[in-house]
Design a protein around this motif. Structure first.
Motif, PDB file in Angstrom:
ATOM      1  N   LYS A  39     -18.965  -8.352  52.942  1.00 20.28           N
ATOM      2  CA  LYS A  39     -18.553  -7.390  51.901  1.00 20.28           C
ATOM      3  C   LYS A  39     -17.422  -6.432  52.566  1.00 20.28           C
ATOM      4  O   LYS A  39     -17.074  -5.516  51.968  1.00 20.28           O
ATOM      5  CB  LYS A  39     -19.655  -6.594  51.415  1.00 20.28           C
ATOM      6  N   GLN A  40     -16.853  -6.826  53.696  1.00 23.93           N
ATOM      7  CA  GLN A  40     -15.656  -6.172  54.483  1.00 23.93           C
ATOM      8  C   GLN A  40     -14.490  -6.557  53.596  1.00 23.93           C
ATOM      9  O   GLN A  40     -13.562  -6.893  54.328  1.00 23.93           O
ATOM     10  CB  GLN A  40     -15.569  -6.557  55.880  1.00 23.93           C
ATOM     11  N   TYR A  41     -14.270  -6.298  52.226  1.00 26.28           N
ATOM     12  CA  TYR A  41     -13.245  -6.195  51.637  1.00 26.28           C
ATOM     13  C   TYR A  41     -12.680  -5.095  50.843  1.00 26.28           C
ATOM     14  O   TYR A  41     -13.470  -4.207  50.257  1.00 26.28           O
ATOM     15  CB  TYR A  41     -13.288  -7.499  50.659  1.00 26.28           C
ATOM     16  N   ASP A  42     -11.499  -5.135  50.464  1.00 23.44           N
ATOM     17  CA  ASP A  42     -10.910  -3.954  49.555  1.00 23.44           C
ATOM     18  C   ASP A  42     -10.359  -4.821  48.219  1.00 23.44           C
ATOM     19  O   ASP A  42      -9.383  -5.507  48.486  1.00 23.44           O
ATOM     20  CB  ASP A  42      -9.786  -3.205  50.228  1.00 23.44           C
ATOM     21  N   ASN A  43     -10.708  -4.435  47.139  1.00 28.28           N
ATOM     22  CA  ASN A  43     -10.612  -5.221  46.071  1.00 28.28           C
ATOM     23  C   ASN A  43     -10.324  -4.772  44.691  1.00 28.28           C
ATOM     24  O   ASN A  43     -10.847  -3.351  44.505  1.00 28.28           O
ATOM     25  CB  ASN A  43     -11.627  -6.454  45.812  1.00 28.28           C
ATOM     26  N   VAL A  44      -9.359  -4.941  43.772  1.00 26.30           N
ATOM     27  CA  VAL A  44      -9.340  -4.698  42.391  1.00 26.30           C
ATOM     28  C   VAL A  44      -9.242  -6.046  41.719  1.00 26.30           C
ATOM     29  O   VAL A  44      -8.677  -6.657  41.920  1.00 26.30           O
ATOM     30  CB  VAL A  44      -8.134  -3.740  42.400  1.00 26.30           C
ATOM     31  N   VAL A  45      -9.954  -5.822  40.469  1.00 31.93           N
ATOM     32  CA  VAL A  45      -9.975  -7.092  39.650  1.00 31.93           C
ATOM     33  C   VAL A  45      -9.735  -6.643  38.332  1.00 31.93           C
ATOM     34  O   VAL A  45     -10.370  -5.684  37.709  1.00 31.93           O
ATOM     35  CB  VAL A  45     -11.191  -7.972  40.001  1.00 31.93           C
ATOM     36  N   LYS A  46      -9.379  -7.740  37.463  1.00 32.57           N
ATOM     37  CA  LYS A  46      -9.361  -7.348  35.866  1.00 32.57           C
ATOM     38  C   LYS A  46     -10.144  -8.487  35.139  1.00 32.57           C
ATOM     39  O   LYS A  46      -9.802  -9.573  35.623  1.00 32.57           O
ATOM     40  CB  LYS A  46      -7.835  -7.231  35.408  1.00 32.57           C
ATOM     41  N   GLU A  61      -7.742  -7.761  49.681  1.00 35.85           N
ATOM     42  CA  GLU A  61      -7.488  -7.302  51.053  1.00 35.85           C
ATOM     43  C   GLU A  61      -8.621  -7.409  52.024  1.00 35.85           C
ATOM     44  O   GLU A  61      -9.811  -6.801  51.583  1.00 35.85           O
ATOM     45  CB  GLU A  61      -6.874  -5.527  51.236  1.00 35.85           C
ATOM     46  N   HIS A  62      -8.551  -7.746  53.345  1.00 36.46           N
ATOM     47  CA  HIS A  62      -9.741  -7.583  54.073  1.00 36.46           C
ATOM     48  C   HIS A  62      -9.687  -6.472  55.007  1.00 36.46           C
ATOM     49  O   HIS A  62      -8.627  -6.045  55.348  1.00 36.46           O
ATOM     50  CB  HIS A  62      -9.835  -9.177  55.054  1.00 36.46           C
ATOM     51  N   PHE A  63     -10.704  -5.754  55.274  1.00 37.22           N
ATOM     52  CA  PHE A  63     -10.656  -4.517  56.302  1.00 37.22           C
ATOM     53  C   PHE A  63     -10.231  -5.107  57.497  1.00 37.22           C
ATOM     54  O   PHE A  63     -10.446  -6.286  57.999  1.00 37.22           O
ATOM     55  CB  PHE A  63     -12.258  -4.075  56.403  1.00 37.22           C
ATOM     56  N   ASP A  64      -9.468  -4.073  58.214  1.00 41.35           N
ATOM     57  CA  ASP A  64      -8.774  -4.406  59.543  1.00 41.35           C
ATOM     58  C   ASP A  64      -9.151  -3.484  60.433  1.00 41.35           C
ATOM     59  O   ASP A  64      -9.025  -2.292  59.722  1.00 41.35           O
ATOM     60  CB  ASP A  64      -7.365  -4.991  59.450  1.00 41.35           C
ATOM     61  N   ASN A  65      -9.142  -3.431  61.617  1.00 39.99           N
ATOM     62  CA  ASN A  65      -9.625  -2.128  62.484  1.00 39.99           C
ATOM     63  C   ASN A  65      -8.074  -1.376  62.929  1.00 39.99           C
ATOM     64  O   ASN A  65      -7.654  -1.497  64.076  1.00 39.99           O
ATOM     65  CB  ASN A  65     -10.152  -2.672  63.819  1.00 39.99           C
ATOM     66  N   ASP A  66      -7.518  -0.888  61.865  1.00 41.16           N
ATOM     67  CA  ASP A  66      -6.451  -0.346  62.090  1.00 41.16           C
ATOM     68  C   ASP A  66      -6.501   1.318  62.282  1.00 41.16           C
ATOM     69  O   ASP A  66      -7.737   1.721  61.879  1.00 41.16           O
ATOM     70  CB  ASP A  66      -5.484  -0.278  60.631  1.00 41.16           C
ATOM     71  N   ASP A  67      -5.557   1.837  62.523  1.00 44.19           N
ATOM     72  CA  ASP A  67      -5.694   3.299  62.579  1.00 44.19           C
ATOM     73  C   ASP A  67      -5.522   3.893  61.102  1.00 44.19           C
ATOM     74  O   ASP A  67      -4.827   3.574  60.196  1.00 44.19           O
ATOM     75  CB  ASP A  67      -4.719   3.932  63.546  1.00 44.19           C
ATOM     76  N   TYR A  68      -6.085   5.166  60.968  1.00 40.72           N
ATOM     77  CA  TYR A  68      -5.867   5.776  59.764  1.00 40.72           C
ATOM     78  C   TYR A  68      -4.458   6.010  59.565  1.00 40.72           C
ATOM     79  O   TYR A  68      -3.495   6.410  60.173  1.00 40.72           O
ATOM     80  CB  TYR A  68      -6.393   7.100  59.711  1.00 40.72           C
ATOM     81  N   PHE A  70      -4.866   3.599  36.723  1.00 34.98           N
ATOM     82  CA  PHE A  70      -5.979   4.110  37.952  1.00 34.98           C
ATOM     83  C   PHE A  70      -5.422   4.092  39.194  1.00 34.98           C
ATOM     84  O   PHE A  70      -4.621   3.534  39.464  1.00 34.98           O
ATOM     85  CB  PHE A  70      -7.057   2.827  37.417  1.00 34.98           C
ATOM     86  N   LEU A  71      -6.155   5.153  40.037  1.00 38.00           N
ATOM     87  CA  LEU A  71      -5.865   5.124  41.554  1.00 38.00           C
ATOM     88  C   LEU A  71      -7.342   4.739  42.100  1.00 38.00           C
ATOM     89  O   LEU A  71      -8.363   5.195  41.689  1.00 38.00           O
ATOM     90  CB  LEU A  71      -5.620   6.330  41.726  1.00 38.00           C
ATOM     91  N   PHE A  72      -7.061   3.725  43.021  1.00 40.38           N
ATOM     92  CA  PHE A  72      -8.327   3.311  43.879  1.00 40.38           C
ATOM     93  C   PHE A  72      -7.895   3.476  45.378  1.00 40.38           C
ATOM     94  O   PHE A  72      -6.984   2.976  45.800  1.00 40.38           O
ATOM     95  CB  PHE A  72      -8.477   1.782  43.762  1.00 40.38           C
ATOM     96  N   HIS A  73      -8.831   4.163  46.018  1.00 37.79           N
ATOM     97  CA  HIS A  73      -8.477   4.483  47.462  1.00 37.79           C
ATOM     98  C   HIS A  73      -8.735   3.333  48.385  1.00 37.79           C
ATOM     99  O   HIS A  73      -9.476   2.434  48.199  1.00 37.79           O
ATOM    100  CB  HIS A  73      -9.713   5.727  47.831  1.00 37.79           C
ATOM    101  N   ILE A  74      -7.737   3.154  49.149  1.00 38.74           N
ATOM    102  CA  ILE A  74      -7.741   2.089  50.188  1.00 38.74           C
ATOM    103  C   ILE A  74      -8.306   2.543  51.565  1.00 38.74           C
ATOM    104  O   ILE A  74      -7.903   3.384  52.207  1.00 38.74           O
ATOM    105  CB  ILE A  74      -6.228   1.771  50.476  1.00 38.74           C
ATOM    106  N   PRO A  75      -9.469   2.111  51.552  1.00 39.58           N
ATOM    107  CA  PRO A  75     -10.323   2.332  52.910  1.00 39.58           C
ATOM    108  C   PRO A  75      -9.880   1.733  54.031  1.00 39.58           C
ATOM    109  O   PRO A  75      -9.214   0.649  54.009  1.00 39.58           O
ATOM    110  CB  PRO A  75     -11.673   1.909  52.521  1.00 39.58           C
ATOM    111  N   THR A  76     -10.033   2.382  55.138  1.00 40.22           N
ATOM    112  CA  THR A  76      -9.117   1.758  56.390  1.00 40.22           C
ATOM    113  C   THR A  76     -10.215   1.211  57.397  1.00 40.22           C
ATOM    114  O   THR A  76     -10.071   0.080  57.757  1.00 40.22           O
ATOM    115  CB  THR A  76      -8.406   3.034  57.083  1.00 40.22           C
ATOM    116  N   LYS A  77     -11.125   2.056  57.755  1.00 40.54           N
ATOM    117  CA  LYS A  77     -12.198   1.806  58.840  1.00 40.54           C
ATOM    118  C   LYS A  77     -13.331   2.860  58.726  1.00 40.54           C
ATOM    119  O   LYS A  77     -13.147   4.101  58.090  1.00 40.54           O
ATOM    120  CB  LYS A  77     -11.613   1.676  60.193  1.00 40.54           C
ATOM    121  N   SER A  78     -14.529   2.617  59.288  1.00 44.19           N
ATOM    122  CA  SER A  78     -15.465   3.649  59.126  1.00 44.19           C
ATOM    123  C   SER A  78     -15.245   4.666  60.241  1.00 44.19           C
ATOM    124  O   SER A  78     -14.889   4.333  61.181  1.00 44.19           O
ATOM    125  CB  SER A  78     -16.729   2.679  59.580  1.00 44.19           C
TER     126      SER A  78
END
Length: 1007
Positions: free
Chosen positions: A798-805, A890-897, A913-921
């Protein structure tokens, strides 16, 4: 509607990678078009680089007005040609009217007969019978059949244009697939202009103009190859395949000619005066001897130049016309009497062979089968770790043929493979020919330079007669040819024949291949002449090759490109040098794309060079510190970096690589991952749009060869079992784009590829789980609804950032959903969202892109109010739904904020719509609806273009790192009004105010 198979964000640079350290917007986007140019613009006095902008239409059709005007001129010229024979200058009318208007006005006052007399007197004999009446009259235009036919034409043209919208966008900097790109504007204009005249270069009388163009093109290409202008010749073909076949055809005829001539000298009384004809025998140390006394093996191994002189020498001795001589020889030649009879007469027991590298093009297999030599006559030589022909193995093969007395017709050197990007060691091949010639084995050398031939332009000085200004400073084009490649291309003039394709690295439209002969006499050995009486003229190009009918338009296109751009280092050499720079940088990016803590490795098919005895680790460090992240100006000033770039990377401009999981030994698993990358970044169907593919590549496989070390070495570097007999799949990224020389743009391409790799690994290795999507609650008129994927940093699948129609497949399901959403909105000020959950456990990739059991649909979902648990079995509905668009995958990647908080904006002009783009935990997930489209998202024609594509936006006033208070992540959107910034159309940076209409969902993760 976008393709349901496509999974990538829109074609804005900023939208292509969410979780990476990005260059500042001031460096990436504030310079506008300057991002694609190399060098300091102010310091570059002559702006030689600007010439490239005049040679192409441009990825955004920047030269659209110029092309339209010039095409209009071409069409007008054709119309004028038919009205006035092509010679009238319309400015000669005192009224200032064009000829058509003048004719119409004059016809109102004069009879048609008087008009013809008047025009004849005015234009003398320069018009082509202007008094001939028209066929398409006003009366004809009023006929029902005419109107219906025109309506049908318009309908079919509209459908054609609609179908063509799904073509591959070769013109884009994002296209990195096959060896083709945007065609040069001069080539297109020449082609289209001549196309309207439909000249057939088969015979001069059918192509009075374009035959001369093809002769000119053949000469110019031959000179660019290094051939003697007065001795060589060249001509166009439909492509490199036809040229390669012709080269082997000519080589075969040359090889067997001495046997036929010997027989003719012995049997023909008319040849009695030449029986004492002598030639030089390499086997006898160059000593001369009579041809009639030579052994069969000696005749089959004469020097090529010796054979080429034979017809003229014998004709001269006999004082005989060439045509008469060849008519007599027709009774003795291989190509005349056939292979079986020729072999019987000369007691030939060994079939001649053609030697090629194992990387040779399929056209060479076609050549030996078409020529009747047999498929087994094609002998393949192993290639080394660089995918180049191995000289040691070639020597082994030649010694074997010498020992067995098997004639060798031709040895083929590939000057730039279109898959591995390898240039064979031509200098060593030529050296081996000299050595084996003394031993008694001789052969032609053919260079397949279909792809690499035009790189010779980087070696040629600009002619003094050229009107192009030579720059005093800037980049030196030939810098980007490695020392090795420079040496091989410099030796091309020693080859007997060379294939070169203007429709590849010459940026010309199809069909435009070519074959060049070092000595034009070699072409006469084909001896195919027509007996058709109506083929007249000084030159009949249909007699000199395989093809009969040939488009004169192709010759006109190549000719105009050659004249305008130039076959020298400041013309085509500069274009290819820009492309080579791109390829070198991209190669360096592939080398360093995998981080130390990644679970995958990347290996390029071309290994790192042997440079100053540096280790692989030292070269990686050098690339990261001295090349990547540097501006073009900084690179130009770093002599060591430029020296390294010269030697590193592919021989031409096709960097290739494979991806493997760390510790994986299975070739099959490795191939699955690379195939997933290819499927993700390929456009192979006319049924789908390319708008969801952020970068287009292609792929191939490295196939093990009996004596080759290439495949085993490559497997070893990938961590695979080197002794496995399976082929290894790799990704091809061809760099035929002279615009993308900006490191900022290339960095974005690297981010795209990295995300594709991570997603591909997930496609192959993720476990099956249930997937949840937060619905936005809005259904449009097409029964479509947008949803936001609920990712999880702690669960690999589940380490993905997704938007779908999604689209409801029937109205009742949509109505039930709307009814529930309305009920939720009315019952609470902070309603829970409706959640779509995948029906059954599966990989996220399969949810979107694998055909399901439901015919015609993609997936079936369960619908819940609020986030369900995995064991919740009570959805309020389970509709059949079709996935119509995946704008973000998009797949999560261990980037800097990032510096500022980033969101993905998607929707249409009614709902945004705006969907937040998560970076890392730790980070958060959030979906909000705006009160309308922000300013700057499009133009009058398509004011929701960016919304339908989807694009990343930043909120400058909010930090990219989450705010955590008492262990809880805070909602950063504390105000309902704020500014966003994003890259709009044509790369322009836009800042716009937005207002939140509704907060849909927020969830923080501190794990």
């Amino acid at each position: 509607m976008f393709s349901q198979r496509r999974k990538r964000p829109a074609a804005q640079l900023i939208a292509s990678g969410a979780k990476r350290p990005r260059p500042s917007k001031s460096s990436m986007y504030s310079h506008g078009r300057a991002v694609f140019c190399r060098g300091d613009h102010k310091a570059d006095k002559h702006k030689q680089w600007a010439a490239l902008g005049a040679w192409f239409l441009g990825p955004k059709a920047e030269n659209g007005d110029v092309l339209r005007d010039l095409l209009t001129q071409a069409v007008d010229a054709q119309i004028g040609f038919r009205h006035r024979g092509g010679f009238l200058d319309t400015s000669s009318f005192s009224t200032g009217m064009n000829l058509v208007d003048a004719l119409r006005v004059t016809q109102q006052f004069l009879s048609f007969h008087l008009l013809c007399i008047g025009l004849a007197l005015h234009f003398a004999s320069v018009t082509y019978f202007p008094c001939d009446p028209p066929y398409i009259t006003d009366e004809l235009r009023e006929a029902g059949g005419f109107k219906h036919a025109m309506e049908n034409l318009q309908t079919e043209m509209d459908q054609l244009q609609k179908d063509l919208r799904n073509s591959v966008p070769f013109f884009s900097s994002r296209y990195k697939g096959h060896v083709l790109w945007e065609t040069a504007m001069p080539a297109n204009l020449g082609y289209i202009s001549a196309l309207l005249f439909n000249q057939n270069n088969c015979a001069a009388e059918a192509s009075t103009v374009t035959t001369k163009y093809e002769v000119e093109v053949g000469t110019d290409l031959s000179v660019m190859m290094g051939y003697d202008k007065d001795k060589s010749m060249g001509h166009l073909t439909a492509g490199g395949s036809v040229a390669n076949i012709e080269a082997i055809w000519a080589g075969r005829n040359v090889k067997y000619f001495p046997l036929g001539l010997q027989e003719a000298l012995l049997k023909e009384e008319r040849f009695a005066g030449a029986k004492d004809y002598k030639v030089s025998f390499p086997q006898r140390g160059g000593g001369e001897g009579e041809l009639i006394s030579a052994s069969q093996w000696e005749l089959l191994n004469l020097d090529v130049d010796t054979i080429l002189k034979m017809p003229s020498d014998v004709q001269k001795k006999l004082d005989m016309e060439h045509q008469t001589f060849m008519e007599i020889m027709g009774q003795y030649l291989y190509e005349s009497i056939g292979a079986q009879e020729f072999a019987r007469r000369h007691m030939l027991t060994q079939s001649a062979c053609v030697i090629v590298p194992s990387t040779a093009h399929i056209s060479l297999t076609k050549a030996v089968t078409i020529l009747g030599l047999g498929r087994e006559s094609l002998v393949t030589v192993a290639v080394d770790e660089d995918a180049r022909m191995d000289p040691k193995d070639l020597k082994r093969v030649l010694e074997e043929k010498l020992e067995q007395e098997i004639p060798v017709i031709t040895v083929v050197s590939v000057m730039g493979t279109t898959e591995e990007s390898a240039v064979d060691p031509l200098t060593e091949i030529l050296d081996l020919r000299k050595k084996f010639s003394k031993k008694g084995l001789n052969f032609c050398v053919h260079a397949d330079g279909a792809w690499g031939g035009y790189f010779c332009s980087m070696l040629r000085d600009q002619p003094k007669s050229s009107t192009v200004i030579t720059p005093e400073d800037g980049f030196v084009p030939e810098l980007y040819l490695s020392t090795y490649v420079h040496e091989q291309l410099s030796a091309l003039h020693q080859c007997d024949t060379i294939t070169i394709d203007p429709h590849k690295s010459g940026f010309c439209p199809y069909p435009a291949g070519a074959l060049c002969y070092r000595d034009s006499d070699m072409n006469t050995f084909l001896q195919i002449t027509t007996a058709v009486a109506y083929y007249h003229g000084d030159v009949n190009l249909g007699d000199i090759g395989i093809e009969g009918s040939k488009p004169g338009a192709a010759a006109a296109g190549v000719m105009l490109a050659n004249r305008v751009i130039g076959l020298h280092k400041n013309g085509y050499g500069r274009v290819l040098a820009e492309c080579m720079f791109t390829a070198k940088i991209m190669y360096c990016m592939w080398i360093t794309l995998a981080d130390n803590d990644d679970n995958f490795v990347i290996e390029t098919t071309k290994p790192l060079p042997k440079f100053k005895n540096w280790t692989e680790m030292q070269q990686n460090k050098f690339i990261k510190e001295r090349i990547l992240g540097k501006s073009n100006e900084e690179l130009a000033q770093d002599e060591l970096a430029m020296e390294y770039l010269k030697e590193v990377g592919p021989d031409t401009m096709i960097p290739c690589f494979s991806v493997n999981l760390k510790g994986n030994k299975s070739v099959d698993l490795c191939n699955k991952i690379n195939n997933a990358i290819f499927q993700d970044l390929s456009h192979s169907s006319s049924q789908h749009t390319a708008h969801r593919i952020p970068m287009i590549v292609t792929s191939s496989s490295l196939i093990p060869h009996k004596h080759s070390s290439a495949a085993s070495h490559f497997k070893k570097r990938l961590g695979l079992d080197p002794d496995n007999d399976s082929s290894v799949k790799y990704i091809i990224t061809t760099c035929m784009d002279p615009w993308a020389t900006s490191l900022e743009f290339m960095d974005d391409m690297a981010s795209l590829m990295r995300n594709s790799i991570l997603c591909a690994i997930g496609t192959v290795t993720d476990s099956n789980v249930l997937h949840n999507f937060v619905s936005t609650g809005v259904v449009n008129q097409e029964n479509e609804v947008i949803a936001y994927y609920v990712g999880d940093f702690n669960k690999v699948p589940k380490q993905y950032d997704n938007v779908v129609k999604l689209k409801f497949m029937n109205d009742k399901a949509a109505e039930k959903y709307i009814s529930m959403q309305t009920k939720l909105m009315q019952s609470s000020t902070d309603p829970q969202p409706i959640i779509f959950r995948s029906k059954g456990k599966q990989k996220l990739h399969d949810v979107f892109f694998e055909e399901s059991e439901y015919a015609g649909e993609k997936e079936k979902f369960d619908c819940f109010v609020g986030m369900p648990s995995d064991d919740d079995k009570n959805p309020f509905m389970s509709p059949k739904m079709k996935i119509v668009d995946v704008p973000r995958y998009e797949h999560f990647d261990n980037d800097d904020y990032p510096e500022s908080s980033s969101y993905f904006m998607y929707g249409d002009k009614k709902n945004v719509f705006l969907f937040h783009i998560p970076t890392k935990s730790p980070d958060f997930f959030q979906a909000v609806q705006l009160d309308g489209p922000p300013d700057g998202v499009g133009n009058i024609v398509a004011d929701d273009l960016l919304l339908r594509y989807g694009t990343e936006v930043e909120i400058p006033g909010i930090s990219g790192a989450p705010e955590i208070i008492a262990g809880e992540i805070q909602d950063p959107l504390k105000k309902n009004k704020f500014d966003i910034s994003f890259v709009g159309n044509n790369g322009e940076e836009v800042t716009s105010k937005v207002k939140i209409a509704r907060k849909i969902w927020f969830s923080g993760s501190t794990m």
